[in-house]
Design an enzyme around this catalytic site. Structure first.
Site, PDB file in Angstrom:
ATOM      1  N   ASP A 130      37.496  72.867  37.325  1.00 34.18           N
ATOM      2  CA  ASP A 130      38.874  72.964  37.707  1.00 34.18           C
ATOM      3  C   ASP A 130      39.525  73.836  36.792  1.00 34.18           C
ATOM      4  OD1 ASP A 130      37.864  72.032  40.333  1.00 34.18           O
ATOM      5  OD2 ASP A 130      39.160  70.237  40.534  1.00 34.18           O
ATOM      6  N   HIS A 252      29.217  73.737  46.506  1.00 34.88           N
ATOM      7  CA  HIS A 252      28.989  73.164  45.346  1.00 34.88           C
ATOM      8  C   HIS A 252      27.625  73.822  44.359  1.00 34.88           C
ATOM      9  CE1 HIS A 252      30.088  69.382  46.933  1.00 34.88           C
ATOM     10  NE2 HIS A 252      30.232  68.880  45.701  1.00 34.88           N
ATOM     11  N   ARG A 255      29.312  74.051  40.736  1.00 33.04           N
ATOM     12  CA  ARG A 255      29.693  74.238  40.149  1.00 33.04           C
ATOM     13  C   ARG A 255      28.401  74.041  39.535  1.00 33.04           C
ATOM     14  NH1 ARG A 255      31.973  68.584  42.024  1.00 33.04           N
ATOM     15  NH2 ARG A 255      30.293  67.557  41.738  1.00 33.04           N
TER      16      ARG A 255
END
Ligand code: F6P
Length: 321
Positions: A130, A252, A255
């Site tokens: 983030d 995801h 990520r």
């Protein structure tokens, strides 16, 4: 000054480059003659005594890997004083004198509480896609995630253009619009919607309709997950503009993946710095980057302040759309 042992852990959402950082912590500490323990699955593992001693080989074949070999978790129990006491006792019984925590805001807050309650030396490294940790313009994993998103936007452009569609791309960031803003600019998006900045849906739809009437072939709208419900937005935009609209929620995928050179390099630099600092008696700091240089930030300041979105990014995104 630490004589015997430190521990390293990753906590919160995983981020590409966490492995590179942990590897650097382990190898640096061993080089300094200090034992290193790895805490598995974040604070959950600390409370559950899931802790193992690491050697140089424990961290080989890791620099190129996403995820975290230590595992990570979000722990509710650690938010209680009893949970933190249990965790601390598991460190104490092994003679662990200091802790390096690699994680985001919440994980570093956990470390600040341990420091206050038990006086254990803590050094934090900002690890989150983030990029929302106060005091540093860089967090481990954000560059890799941004590159993954831009790659997806490039692909979505092809199909959006083929069909003359509006393509809405939802990216991560509940409270922080850094990922959306950065990838919106780098991906050439027409609009970037973030939680920090109000937007006018009617204006946006009006402009889109107008642009298509003047011959525009397609548009990209990047939406941070915390800005609004992207699926719902897709329905409204299609209704209001009459233009075929599709929504892609990247999820995801953002990520995972092999860390970029930037994430490997910076995570390695931060990991070395963290190990040397904690061994030499430094505590309650977070190491990050400011204008390309490693900087040290007070841990309590880092967790008690909220990083704001750079207005320059917001301006640039608007200017170039
Ligand atoms: O904090 C990192 C992050 O990837 C956020 O961008 C996202 O909102 C959240 O984690 C998702 O968390 P989880 O993997 O627990 O669903």
């Amino acid at each position: 000054m630490i004589k015997k042992a430190i521990a390293v852990m990753t906590s919160g959402g995983d981020a590409p480059g966490m492995n590179a950082a942990a590897r650097a912590v382990v190898r640096t500490a061993l080089h300094e003659g200090v034992d290193v323990y790895g805490i598995h699955n974040g604070y959950k593992g600390m409370i559950g005594d899931d802790i193992e001693q690491l050697n140089s080989r424990s961290v080989s074949d890791l620099i190129q890997r996403g995820g975290t070999f230590l595992g990570t978790a979000r722990s509710k129990e650690f938010k209680t004083p009893e949970g933190r006491k249990k965790g601390f006792e598991n460190l104490q019984k092994r003679g662990i004198e200091g802790l390096v925590i690699i994680g985001g805001d919440g994980s570093l807050t956990g470390g600040s509480l341990m420091s206050k309650e038990f006086g254990i030396p803590i050094v934090g490294l900002p690890g989150t896609i983030d990029n929302d940790v106060w005091g540093t313009d860089y967090t481990i994993g954000a560059d890799t995630a941004a590159n993954t998103i831009v790659e997806a936007i490039n692909k979505l452009r092809d199909t959006a253009s083929a069909h003359r569609r509006i393509m809405i791309v939802e990216v991560m960031g509940h409270k922080s619009g850094w990922l959306a803003m950065t990838t919106g600019i780098a991906g050439g998006a027409e609009y970037v919607l973030v939680p920090e900045v109000k937007f006018d849906l009617d204006d946006m739809c009006h402009e889109l309709k107008d642009a298509y009437e003047r011959g525009k072939r397609y548009s990209i709208i990047v939406v941070a997950e915390g800005a609004c419900d992207a699926i719902g937005l897709g329905t409204v935009v299609e209704e209001k503009t009459g233009i075929d609209t599709r929504v892609s929620v990247l999820g995801h995928i953002q990520r995972g993946g092999s860390p970029t050179v930037e994430d490997r390099m910076k995570a390695s630099m931060l990991g070395e710095k963290a190990a040397l600092a904690i061994i030499s008696g430094v505590t309650n700091v977070v190491f990050g980057f400011d204008a390309g240089k490693v900087v040290s930030i007070n841990l309590f300041e880092a967790v008690n302040n909220k990083k704001t979105l750079d207005p320059e990014l917001v301006r640039l995104a608007r200017m170039l759309a």
